[in-house]
Design a protein around this motif. Sequence first.
Motif, mmCIF file in Angstrom:
data_model
loop_
_atom_site.group_PDB
_atom_site.id
_atom_site.type_symbol
_atom_site.label_atom_id
_atom_site.label_comp_id
_atom_site.label_asym_id
_atom_site.label_seq_id
_atom_site.Cartn_x
_atom_site.Cartn_y
_atom_site.Cartn_z
ATOM 1 N N LYS A 133 66.724 98.310 78.953
ATOM 2 C CA LYS A 133 65.895 98.967 77.770
ATOM 3 C C LYS A 133 64.459 99.204 78.338
ATOM 4 O O LYS A 133 64.452 98.769 79.774
ATOM 5 N N GLU A 134 63.820 100.032 77.923
ATOM 6 C CA GLU A 134 62.510 100.653 78.475
ATOM 7 C C GLU A 134 61.698 99.264 78.605
ATOM 8 O O GLU A 134 61.622 98.346 77.580
ATOM 9 N N ARG A 135 60.712 99.472 79.468
ATOM 10 C CA ARG A 135 60.036 98.134 79.663
ATOM 11 C C ARG A 135 58.897 97.706 78.679
ATOM 12 O O ARG A 135 58.892 96.583 78.536
ATOM 13 N N GLU A 136 58.552 98.827 77.673
ATOM 14 C CA GLU A 136 57.736 98.311 76.672
ATOM 15 C C GLU A 136 58.680 97.780 75.687
ATOM 16 O O GLU A 136 58.079 96.592 74.871
ATOM 17 N N THR A 137 59.685 98.130 75.425
ATOM 18 C CA THR A 137 60.528 97.484 74.460
ATOM 19 C C THR A 137 60.910 96.134 75.037
ATOM 20 O O THR A 137 61.033 95.182 74.196
ATOM 21 N N LEU A 138 61.239 96.008 76.320
ATOM 22 C CA LEU A 138 61.578 94.726 76.934
ATOM 23 C C LEU A 138 60.509 93.823 76.857
ATOM 24 O O LEU A 138 60.775 92.589 76.439
ATOM 25 N N GLU A 139 59.151 94.173 77.117
ATOM 26 C CA GLU A 139 58.079 93.400 76.938
ATOM 27 C C GLU A 139 57.929 92.912 75.498
ATOM 28 O O GLU A 139 57.335 91.562 75.318
ATOM 29 N N ARG A 140 57.885 93.672 74.508
ATOM 30 C CA ARG A 140 57.883 93.302 73.165
ATOM 31 C C ARG A 140 59.008 91.979 72.654
ATOM 32 O O ARG A 140 58.519 91.226 72.249
ATOM 33 N N GLU A 141 60.046 92.585 73.016
ATOM 34 C CA GLU A 141 61.170 91.601 72.647
ATOM 35 C C GLU A 141 61.230 90.194 73.269
ATOM 36 O O GLU A 141 61.562 89.215 72.947
ATOM 37 N N LEU A 142 61.168 90.478 74.535
ATOM 38 C CA LEU A 142 61.252 89.232 75.185
ATOM 39 C C LEU A 142 59.996 88.345 75.108
ATOM 40 O O LEU A 142 60.045 87.106 74.957
ATOM 41 N N SER A 143 58.802 88.953 74.857
ATOM 42 C CA SER A 143 57.668 88.051 74.475
ATOM 43 C C SER A 143 57.768 87.165 73.108
ATOM 44 O O SER A 143 57.549 85.853 72.904
ATOM 45 N N ALA A 144 58.475 87.965 72.026
ATOM 46 C CA ALA A 144 59.009 87.185 70.914
ATOM 47 C C ALA A 144 59.877 86.327 71.067
ATOM 48 O O ALA A 144 59.893 85.104 70.495
ATOM 49 N N LEU A 145 60.950 86.316 71.910
ATOM 50 C CA LEU A 145 62.192 85.746 71.959
ATOM 51 C C LEU A 145 61.320 84.126 72.953
ATOM 52 O O LEU A 145 61.769 83.283 72.744
ATOM 53 N N TYR A 146 60.299 84.364 73.771
ATOM 54 C CA TYR A 146 60.070 83.662 74.671
ATOM 55 C C TYR A 146 59.213 82.653 73.628
ATOM 56 O O TYR A 146 59.192 81.426 73.965
ATOM 57 N N LYS A 147 58.396 83.199 72.849
ATOM 58 C CA LYS A 147 57.508 82.603 71.945
ATOM 59 C C LYS A 147 58.239 81.610 71.037
ATOM 60 O O LYS A 147 58.068 80.427 70.897
ATOM 61 N N LYS A 148 59.765 81.939 70.785
ATOM 62 C CA LYS A 148 60.546 81.322 69.899
ATOM 63 C C LYS A 148 61.213 80.041 70.666
ATOM 64 O O LYS A 148 61.150 79.020 70.274
ATOM 65 N N ARG A 149 61.327 80.424 71.900
ATOM 66 C CA ARG A 149 61.944 79.395 72.810
ATOM 67 C C ARG A 149 61.125 78.193 73.211
ATOM 68 O O ARG A 149 61.563 77.109 73.679
ATOM 69 N N LEU A 150 59.721 78.736 73.430
ATOM 70 C CA LEU A 150 58.844 77.898 74.176
ATOM 71 C C LEU A 150 58.825 76.339 73.762
ATOM 72 O O LEU A 150 58.808 75.594 74.509
ATOM 73 N N PRO A 151 58.943 76.125 72.348
ATOM 74 C CA PRO A 151 58.600 74.816 71.759
ATOM 75 C C PRO A 151 59.860 73.954 72.266
ATOM 76 O O PRO A 151 59.526 72.723 72.472
ATOM 77 N N LEU A 152 61.039 74.741 72.800
ATOM 78 C CA LEU A 152 62.002 73.886 73.250
ATOM 79 C C LEU A 152 61.869 73.602 74.778
ATOM 80 O O LEU A 152 61.841 72.442 75.118
ATOM 81 N N TYR A 153 61.507 74.646 75.406
ATOM 82 C CA TYR A 153 61.415 74.232 76.874
ATOM 83 C C TYR A 153 60.295 73.434 77.190
ATOM 84 O O TYR A 153 60.382 72.508 78.163
ATOM 85 N N GLN A 154 59.388 73.328 76.066
ATOM 86 C CA GLN A 154 57.900 72.653 76.470
ATOM 87 C C GLN A 154 58.428 71.129 76.331
ATOM 88 O O GLN A 154 57.692 69.985 76.400
ATOM 89 N N GLN A 155 59.487 70.664 75.790
ATOM 90 C CA GLN A 155 59.879 69.221 75.493
ATOM 91 C C GLN A 155 60.685 68.861 76.761
ATOM 92 O O GLN A 155 61.110 67.616 76.950
ATOM 93 N N SER A 156 60.625 69.555 77.764
ATOM 94 C CA SER A 156 61.089 69.222 79.042
ATOM 95 C C SER A 156 60.277 68.057 79.717
ATOM 96 O O SER A 156 59.178 68.210 79.581
ATOM 97 N N GLU A 157 60.728 67.127 80.587
ATOM 98 C CA GLU A 157 60.159 65.997 81.081
ATOM 99 C C GLU A 157 59.202 66.250 82.101
ATOM 100 O O GLU A 157 58.083 65.963 82.341
ATOM 101 N N LEU A 158 59.577 67.233 82.857
ATOM 102 C CA LEU A 158 58.744 67.960 83.843
ATOM 103 C C LEU A 158 58.617 69.444 83.900
ATOM 104 O O LEU A 158 59.599 70.192 83.486
ATOM 105 N N THR A 159 57.461 70.071 84.380
ATOM 106 C CA THR A 159 57.258 71.424 84.114
ATOM 107 C C THR A 159 56.842 72.011 85.758
ATOM 108 O O THR A 159 56.100 71.305 86.308
#
Length: 186
Positions: A133-159
């Motif tokens: 996909k176009e970079r702008e589309t990717l940026e928008r879609e991936l940012s939204a997906l990342y925001k959704k997943r972040l609360p799960l990633y952040q429960q990792s024991e180490l970062t």
Amino acid sequence: MISNLPDRIFLSGFMGAGKSTIGRELAGKLERTFLDLDDYIEHKAGKSISEIFEEGGEDAFRKIERECILELIRTYEGIIALGGGSLHNQHMLDHIKLNGLLVFIETPISVILDRIDKDLNRPLLLNEEGKVKERETLERELSALYKKRLPLYQQSELTVSDDGEKTLETLVEQLTNKIKYHVSHY
Ligand SMILES: Nc1ncnc2c1ncn2[C@@H]1O[C@H](COP(=O)(O)OP(=O)(O)OP(=O)(O)O)[C@@H](O)[C@H]1O
Ligand SMILES: O=C(O)C1=C[C@@H](O)[C@@H](O)[C@H](O)C1
Ligand SMILES: [Mg+2]
């Protein structure tokens, strides 16, 4: 050889965060074996990730992914690079944490975009014609997906945070030190 290492160390984080790259190097440092979940899924299914998505959609991929994670927890010990969406939900996350040490490779979307926009084996990045996909589309879609997943990633024991400036060697060194500290204090 470091003593007291957990049976499994899982690397989580978004697509292109560097889980597979860091995981391989980490395994060398810790003298453990390395397994890449995406490769394992392709081997088990006898198809590429793209083919699994094409034939059965994302649901089919998630089902195989879930089965592979559960199987590896029963049968494999070592370093496991997860896929970007492998944490699925709270239940899967809890199960993974019960069976190993979960690490979050935190990499900003801007860095990720520079790395992944040419890879055709990540179906979530492709349009209906199978092109990235176009970079702008990717940026928008991936940012939204990342925001959704972040609360799960952040429960990792180490970062370990990759700002795009650190060398791979530095990242692996920092992660190794965090793991050593963790196993000797917890
Ligand atoms: N620390 C780094 N510095 C520079 N390039 C990197 C670094 N880590 C990874 N890369 C590059 O970024 C790309 C994506 O890395 P990698 O495949 O390890 O990500 P991943 O987290 O396993 O992604 P996926 O979830 O899609 O499997 C690769 O081309 C890799 O060479
Ligand atoms: O972030 C995701 O959902 C994905 C990441 C990759 O590692 C693969 O597991 C697949 O392309 C899906
Ligand atoms: Mg990977």
